[in-house]
Design a protein around this motif. Structure first.
Motif, PDB file in Angstrom:
ATOM      1  N   ARG A  64      33.075 -53.605  14.692  1.00 54.79           N
ATOM      2  CA  ARG A  64      32.031 -53.583  15.720  1.00 54.79           C
ATOM      3  C   ARG A  64      31.535 -55.014  15.861  1.00 54.79           C
ATOM      4  NH1 ARG A  64      29.998 -49.032  17.657  1.00 54.79           N
ATOM      5  NH2 ARG A  64      30.971 -47.968  15.898  1.00 54.79           N
ATOM      6  N   MET A  65      31.316 -55.468  17.097  1.00 54.52           N
ATOM      7  CA  MET A  65      30.950 -56.860  17.344  1.00 54.52           C
ATOM      8  C   MET A  65      29.687 -56.913  18.204  1.00 54.52           C
ATOM      9  SD  MET A  65      33.449 -59.810  18.930  1.00 54.52           S
ATOM     10  CE  MET A  65      34.475 -59.951  17.450  1.00 54.52           C
ATOM     11  N   VAL A  66      28.694 -57.687  17.750  1.00 50.84           N
ATOM     12  CA  VAL A  66      27.451 -57.881  18.497  1.00 50.84           C
ATOM     13  C   VAL A  66      27.299 -59.367  18.796  1.00 50.84           C
ATOM     14  CG1 VAL A  66      24.952 -57.591  18.521  1.00 50.84           C
ATOM     15  CG2 VAL A  66      26.379 -55.905  17.340  1.00 50.84           C
ATOM     16  N   VAL A  67      27.054 -59.686  20.060  1.00 50.89           N
ATOM     17  CA  VAL A  67      26.904 -61.070  20.507  1.00 50.89           C
ATOM     18  C   VAL A  67      25.492 -61.228  21.073  1.00 50.89           C
ATOM     19  CG1 VAL A  67      27.767 -62.850  22.071  1.00 50.89           C
ATOM     20  CG2 VAL A  67      29.367 -61.207  21.057  1.00 50.89           C
ATOM     21  N   THR A  68      24.720 -62.164  20.529  1.00 54.69           N
ATOM     22  CA  THR A  68      23.337 -62.346  20.980  1.00 54.69           C
ATOM     23  C   THR A  68      23.129 -63.761  21.510  1.00 54.69           C
ATOM     24  OG1 THR A  68      22.455 -63.119  18.856  1.00 54.69           O
ATOM     25  CG2 THR A  68      22.605 -60.744  19.178  1.00 54.69           C
ATOM     26  N   GLY A  69      22.186 -63.894  22.434  1.00 60.05           N
ATOM     27  CA  GLY A  69      21.901 -65.219  22.973  1.00 60.05           C
ATOM     28  C   GLY A  69      20.740 -65.215  23.945  1.00 60.05           C
ATOM     29  N   ASP A  70      20.282 -66.412  24.258  1.00 57.29           N
ATOM     30  CA  ASP A  70      19.162 -66.621  25.180  1.00 57.29           C
ATOM     31  C   ASP A  70      19.589 -67.660  26.206  1.00 57.29           C
ATOM     32  OD1 ASP A  70      16.847 -67.208  26.500  1.00 57.29           O
ATOM     33  OD2 ASP A  70      15.671 -67.743  24.728  1.00 57.29           O
ATOM     34  N   MET A  71      19.751 -67.237  27.448  1.00 48.87           N
ATOM     35  CA  MET A  71      20.257 -68.114  28.496  1.00 48.87           C
ATOM     36  C   MET A  71      19.307 -69.271  28.823  1.00 48.87           C
ATOM     37  SD  MET A  71      23.222 -67.195  29.290  1.00 48.87           S
ATOM     38  CE  MET A  71      24.379 -65.874  29.627  1.00 48.87           C
ATOM     39  N   THR A  72      18.068 -69.193  28.378  1.00 45.62           N
ATOM     40  CA  THR A  72      17.106 -70.261  28.663  1.00 45.62           C
ATOM     41  C   THR A  72      17.110 -71.346  27.594  1.00 45.62           C
ATOM     42  OG1 THR A  72      15.238 -69.213  27.514  1.00 45.62           O
ATOM     43  CG2 THR A  72      15.626 -68.563  29.816  1.00 45.62           C
ATOM     44  N   GLN A  73      17.948 -71.204  26.551  1.00 47.66           N
ATOM     45  CA  GLN A  73      17.971 -72.185  25.468  1.00 47.66           C
ATOM     46  C   GLN A  73      19.381 -72.688  25.218  1.00 47.66           C
ATOM     47  OE1 GLN A  73      15.778 -71.108  21.952  1.00 47.66           O
ATOM     48  NE2 GLN A  73      14.142 -70.124  23.095  1.00 47.66           N
ATOM     49  N   ILE A  74      20.014 -73.164  26.267  1.00 45.71           N
ATOM     50  CA  ILE A  74      21.377 -73.681  26.159  1.00 45.71           C
ATOM     51  C   ILE A  74      21.321 -75.154  25.760  1.00 45.71           C
ATOM     52  CG2 ILE A  74      23.516 -74.168  27.420  1.00 45.71           C
ATOM     53  CD1 ILE A  74      22.893 -71.737  29.172  1.00 45.71           C
ATOM     54  N   ASP A  75      22.007 -75.521  24.661  1.00 44.38           N
ATOM     55  CA  ASP A  75      21.999 -76.893  24.148  1.00 44.38           C
ATOM     56  C   ASP A  75      23.331 -77.597  24.377  1.00 44.38           C
ATOM     57  OD1 ASP A  75      19.370 -76.710  23.092  1.00 44.38           O
ATOM     58  OD2 ASP A  75      20.151 -75.563  21.406  1.00 44.38           O
TER      59      ASP A  75
END
Length: 367
Positions: A280-291
């Motif tokens: 099982r794979m979970v991918v998390t992120g916040d599009m407003t904090q791209i570095d």
């Protein structure tokens, strides 16, 4: 004739919003005291969040206020008490109260009918780890936990403080404890502004650990420290930078990629294609904090555009209403969102003004 003014005066009386009063009585004094909190701080918080007057006398809690809000508070209290009674939780603090209020509020996208038997989702959505029981504290968190239970690839997108990574790690720990997977693999891209791994002191572990610290924190919050160390030494729990995933097939594992907005499309494709049998794979992120460097497309954005509609892939999007950290974090996220929206409007207005000036100049030249 002289009575007319008096009649008009009686018609101008201020109308007050209707108020309702109700009460709820509990059976167990010890559980009631846990529900109320020290100095009844949980009841005070409930009153602050809903505007309902909440007071207690022994095992009875009295409520007064807007009828809909009184019904909401009564439901929150009864379900929190039921969770204590059924040993689903053993403590209630103001954060628990905040979560219960969020779960009981109507949602424009999915209106809460008030008829839900258990707004917390029941035992299916209660995550059991070695150190604590964890339950969703917002509607999107409920959707997220359900998505992880029902799908093999899940994207959790949203601002900081919404529980994306924490809940994913808790679900991974539970799956490992229950024997549903053999390994837990946690990963992050090692991307920071102006820094590279080679500039950090120490061996390879010392270099990558600072980037992975939030994943360690989540692990230690769900498992005893000695268990984490033992499982990492045996390879059953692995915390590694994204670059270490290349060339591997991750079978019978619960795999989490955090801060995925800082992957490139090539890195994201590489990671997603590591998914093996029974995993099982979970991918998390916040599009407003791209570095990422300017001009580099986020691999997370690219993945959502490319495979977001594929069967077996679920996407849950959080917003500021789901922030479960300190109450100020919600206000901070809202303030930044409002500032970003204002900047976007100003940019569009400036561009439109420039276009208008250019068009006017063209008109003058043709005249």
């Amino acid at each position: 004739m002289s009575g007319t003014p008096t009649k008009s005066k009686t018609n101008t009386k201020t109308k007050h919003a209707p108020k309702d009063s109700d009460q709820i009585e509990f059976q167990d004094n010890a559980l009631a005291q846990v529900l109320y909190g020290p100095q009844a701080e949980n009841l005070t918080r409930l009153s602050e969040r809903t505007g309902v007057q909440v007071s207690s006398r022994g095992l009875v809690v009295m409520l007064a206020g807007d009828p809909a809000k009184v019904a909401q508070v009564k439901k929150v209290l009864s379900q929190l008490y039921a969770r204590l009674r059924d040993k689903e939780i053993d403590n209630i603090d103001v954060e628990t109260v905040d979560g219960a209020v969020r779960l009981s509020e109507p949602d424009d996208a999915d209106p809460w009918s008030g008829q839900t038997k258990d707004m917390f989702g029941g035992s299916r959505l209660t995550i059991q780890t070695k150190k604590r029981r964890i339950s969703p504290r917002s509607k999107r968190q409920k959707d997220y936990v359900e998505a992880i239970l029902d799908n093999e690839l899940i994207f959790g997108i949203g601002p900081a403080g919404t529980g994306k990574t924490y809940l994913a790690v808790a679900m991974a720990v539970q799956a490992f404890i229950l024997g549903q997977v053999d390994r837990i693999i946690l990963s992050r891209p090692a991307v920071e502004a102006g820094e590279r791994l080679g500039f950090l002191p120490g061996d390879l572990k010392d270099k990558v650990d600072p980037y992975l610290r939030p994943l360690y924190d989540a692990l230690h919050d769900t498992l005893p420290g000695d268990v984490v160390i033992k499982r990492m030494e045996s390879g059953e729990i692995e915390v590694a930078p994204l670059a270490f995933m290349r060339g591997r097939t991750l079978s019978h594992a619960f795999v989490i990629l955090d801060e995925a907005q800082n992957t490139t499309p090539m890195q994201m494709k590489m990671f997603l294609t590591r998914l093996g049998e029974g995993s099982r794979m979970v991918v998390t992120g916040d599009m407003t904090q791209i570095d990422l460097p300017d001009g580099t497309k986020s691999g997370l954005r690219d993945a959502l555009e490319t495979i977001g509609d594929v069967k077996g892939v679920a996407t849950v999007k959080f917003d500021q209403r789901d922030v479960v950290r300190h109450h100020l974090v919600t206000k901070i996220v809202q303030a930044y969102d409002a500032a970003d929206a204002l900047r976007d409007r100003l940019k569009k207005g400036y561009r439109g003004e420039k276009d208008g000036i250019g068009k006017g100049a063209d008109d003058d030249s043709t005249a």
